[in-house]
Design a protein around this motif. Sequence first.
Motif, PDB file in Angstrom:
ATOM      1  N   ILE A 137     -16.660  26.564  87.175  1.00 57.25           N
ATOM      2  CA  ILE A 137     -17.578  26.980  86.085  1.00 57.25           C
ATOM      3  C   ILE A 137     -18.138  26.012  85.294  1.00 57.25           C
ATOM      4  O   ILE A 137     -19.206  26.165  85.018  1.00 57.25           O
ATOM      5  CB  ILE A 137     -16.495  28.029  85.379  1.00 57.25           C
ATOM      6  N   VAL A 138     -17.465  24.839  85.140  1.00 51.46           N
ATOM      7  CA  VAL A 138     -17.672  23.850  84.403  1.00 51.46           C
ATOM      8  C   VAL A 138     -19.153  23.084  84.912  1.00 51.46           C
ATOM      9  O   VAL A 138     -20.431  22.953  84.410  1.00 51.46           O
ATOM     10  CB  VAL A 138     -16.749  22.525  84.202  1.00 51.46           C
ATOM     11  N   PRO A 139     -19.095  22.751  86.341  1.00 51.00           N
ATOM     12  CA  PRO A 139     -20.360  22.107  86.896  1.00 51.00           C
ATOM     13  C   PRO A 139     -21.539  23.234  86.810  1.00 51.00           C
ATOM     14  O   PRO A 139     -22.765  22.853  86.753  1.00 51.00           O
ATOM     15  CB  PRO A 139     -19.931  21.945  88.385  1.00 51.00           C
ATOM     16  N   LYS A 140     -21.176  24.548  86.980  1.00 47.39           N
ATOM     17  CA  LYS A 140     -22.256  25.481  87.016  1.00 47.39           C
ATOM     18  C   LYS A 140     -23.030  25.729  85.720  1.00 47.39           C
ATOM     19  O   LYS A 140     -24.039  25.742  85.430  1.00 47.39           O
ATOM     20  CB  LYS A 140     -21.805  26.828  87.640  1.00 47.39           C
ATOM     21  N   ALA A 141     -22.081  25.581  84.591  1.00 47.08           N
ATOM     22  CA  ALA A 141     -22.586  25.700  83.267  1.00 47.08           C
ATOM     23  C   ALA A 141     -23.395  24.513  82.730  1.00 47.08           C
ATOM     24  O   ALA A 141     -24.474  24.561  82.469  1.00 47.08           O
ATOM     25  CB  ALA A 141     -21.388  25.995  82.291  1.00 47.08           C
ATOM     26  N   PHE A 142     -22.855  23.215  83.248  1.00 47.99           N
ATOM     27  CA  PHE A 142     -23.546  22.133  83.056  1.00 47.99           C
ATOM     28  C   PHE A 142     -24.712  22.139  83.705  1.00 47.99           C
ATOM     29  O   PHE A 142     -25.837  21.603  83.062  1.00 47.99           O
ATOM     30  CB  PHE A 142     -22.507  20.925  83.045  1.00 47.99           C
ATOM     31  N   ASN A 143     -24.870  22.421  84.933  1.00 50.25           N
ATOM     32  CA  ASN A 143     -26.148  22.239  85.789  1.00 50.25           C
ATOM     33  C   ASN A 143     -26.958  22.987  85.275  1.00 50.25           C
ATOM     34  O   ASN A 143     -28.323  22.745  85.109  1.00 50.25           O
ATOM     35  CB  ASN A 143     -25.836  22.680  86.978  1.00 50.25           C
ATOM     36  N   HIS A 144     -26.814  24.412  84.639  1.00 50.51           N
ATOM     37  CA  HIS A 144     -27.689  24.918  83.867  1.00 50.51           C
ATOM     38  C   HIS A 144     -28.087  24.589  82.583  1.00 50.51           C
ATOM     39  O   HIS A 144     -29.317  24.419  82.075  1.00 50.51           O
ATOM     40  CB  HIS A 144     -26.949  26.519  83.408  1.00 50.51           C
ATOM     41  N   LEU A 145     -27.288  23.750  81.831  1.00 50.92           N
ATOM     42  CA  LEU A 145     -27.577  23.326  80.526  1.00 50.92           C
ATOM     43  C   LEU A 145     -28.609  22.036  80.816  1.00 50.92           C
ATOM     44  O   LEU A 145     -29.504  21.837  80.208  1.00 50.92           O
ATOM     45  CB  LEU A 145     -26.377  22.318  79.900  1.00 50.92           C
ATOM     46  N   ILE A 146     -28.255  21.384  81.874  1.00 50.70           N
ATOM     47  CA  ILE A 146     -29.063  20.098  82.160  1.00 50.70           C
ATOM     48  C   ILE A 146     -30.616  20.462  82.676  1.00 50.70           C
ATOM     49  O   ILE A 146     -31.596  20.010  82.275  1.00 50.70           O
ATOM     50  CB  ILE A 146     -28.419  19.242  83.172  1.00 50.70           C
ATOM     51  N   LEU A 147     -30.574  21.470  83.570  1.00 47.76           N
ATOM     52  CA  LEU A 147     -31.743  21.760  84.341  1.00 47.76           C
ATOM     53  C   LEU A 147     -32.705  22.744  83.510  1.00 47.76           C
ATOM     54  O   LEU A 147     -33.713  22.754  83.374  1.00 47.76           O
ATOM     55  CB  LEU A 147     -31.378  22.242  85.876  1.00 47.76           C
ATOM     56  N   LYS A 148     -32.070  23.648  82.877  1.00 47.08           N
ATOM     57  CA  LYS A 148     -32.588  24.832  82.169  1.00 47.08           C
ATOM     58  C   LYS A 148     -32.956  24.749  80.694  1.00 47.08           C
ATOM     59  O   LYS A 148     -33.816  24.969  80.117  1.00 47.08           O
ATOM     60  CB  LYS A 148     -32.080  26.399  82.403  1.00 47.08           C
ATOM     61  N   GLU A 149     -31.826  23.942  79.966  1.00 43.00           N
ATOM     62  CA  GLU A 149     -31.913  23.681  78.495  1.00 43.00           C
ATOM     63  C   GLU A 149     -32.332  22.187  78.343  1.00 43.00           C
ATOM     64  O   GLU A 149     -32.453  21.973  77.369  1.00 43.00           O
ATOM     65  CB  GLU A 149     -30.732  24.030  78.037  1.00 43.00           C
ATOM     66  N   ARG A 150     -32.427  21.512  79.470  1.00 40.84           N
ATOM     67  CA  ARG A 150     -32.910  20.119  79.107  1.00 40.84           C
ATOM     68  C   ARG A 150     -31.946  19.089  78.374  1.00 40.84           C
ATOM     69  O   ARG A 150     -32.410  18.390  77.678  1.00 40.84           O
ATOM     70  CB  ARG A 150     -34.472  20.281  78.663  1.00 40.84           C
ATOM     71  N   CYS A 151     -30.752  19.613  78.650  1.00 41.90           N
ATOM     72  CA  CYS A 151     -29.832  18.885  77.772  1.00 41.90           C
ATOM     73  C   CYS A 151     -29.653  17.399  78.587  1.00 41.90           C
ATOM     74  O   CYS A 151     -29.358  17.264  79.809  1.00 41.90           O
ATOM     75  CB  CYS A 151     -28.446  19.469  77.869  1.00 41.90           C
ATOM     76  N   ASP A 152     -29.239  16.188  77.611  1.00 41.23           N
ATOM     77  CA  ASP A 152     -29.165  15.217  78.473  1.00 41.23           C
ATOM     78  C   ASP A 152     -27.394  14.949  78.635  1.00 41.23           C
ATOM     79  O   ASP A 152     -27.027  14.768  77.675  1.00 41.23           O
ATOM     80  CB  ASP A 152     -29.612  14.171  77.571  1.00 41.23           C
ATOM     81  N   PRO A 153     -26.968  14.806  79.987  1.00 38.69           N
ATOM     82  CA  PRO A 153     -25.652  14.804  79.908  1.00 38.69           C
ATOM     83  C   PRO A 153     -24.871  13.585  79.325  1.00 38.69           C
ATOM     84  O   PRO A 153     -23.705  13.480  78.934  1.00 38.69           O
ATOM     85  CB  PRO A 153     -25.253  14.796  81.429  1.00 38.69           C
ATOM     86  N   ARG A 154     -25.726  12.384  79.111  1.00 38.24           N
ATOM     87  CA  ARG A 154     -25.166  11.210  78.298  1.00 38.24           C
ATOM     88  C   ARG A 154     -24.924  11.499  77.161  1.00 38.24           C
ATOM     89  O   ARG A 154     -24.292  10.538  76.434  1.00 38.24           O
ATOM     90  CB  ARG A 154     -26.122  10.087  78.452  1.00 38.24           C
ATOM     91  N   LYS A 155     -25.471  12.447  76.504  1.00 40.68           N
ATOM     92  CA  LYS A 155     -25.343  12.916  74.914  1.00 40.68           C
ATOM     93  C   LYS A 155     -24.127  13.829  74.797  1.00 40.68           C
ATOM     94  O   LYS A 155     -23.939  14.165  73.731  1.00 40.68           O
ATOM     95  CB  LYS A 155     -26.654  13.255  74.326  1.00 40.68           C
TER      96      LYS A 155
END
Length: 256
Positions: A137-155
Amino acid sequence: MSIRLYSTPDNFIAGITMRDSSEPESNNMALHACMVAENITTNRRKFSASIGCSLEDFVCAYQCHSANFHKVEREDRGRGAVTMDTAIPNTDALYTFEPNLAMCCFTADCVPLLLHDETTGLVGAVHSGWQGTVKEIVPKAFNHLILKERCDPRKLKIIIGPAISQEKFEVDQDVSDRFKALGYADDFISYNDETGKFHIDNQLTVKRQCELMGIPAENITIDRTCTFTSPDCFSFRQDKNCGRHLSFIMKKLQRP
């Protein structure tokens, strides 16, 4: 009322409610696991007032050990806060960019994960029991945030809350095999020759998942309180009728 707050920027608030024998049902916050629903709404209202907001600012999901996530919008305000009938169904992760909405999850041994991004105002709460962890669930949610919501994982900043420890999380081989199948959890699995049981560190597995998504290790904090052994915690492994902690995070803005 016992609440553990975590360190965040001034305009964010994050924490977890703790077991407290002086409160109804020992400060249980879960409508799905209670004796009297009114006790829970009483606890929730007292808790929300103590952090300077309304219970109707809370958003809660009907958790089901899934890998499903939901983007919370302003119109979701108050869902699941007073009754489960309005909770966001079949969901174990909530996130929003809206201020003054508290993302919530409920746990009693499972891993609660809170996230925020000071730049975008993103906040989120994830319930990752062992089933959620092996479903990623964590990788899937974060993958969505990074690819679809354009979130920077470094932040992204991550808080992993209290959960059952590796010592106390004893499982059979079928569960161990599902963790091993992830391909990155072997370091967090041990075997007890005397009992023939496996022991797994779900918190560190979730931390590894975060790191594999590009979140720097220094952006991740872990509360290593063991819910099984701490008197301040609820543990489903100890008591199937126990209450639940509420983990929460909110970006707070002064209301007009």
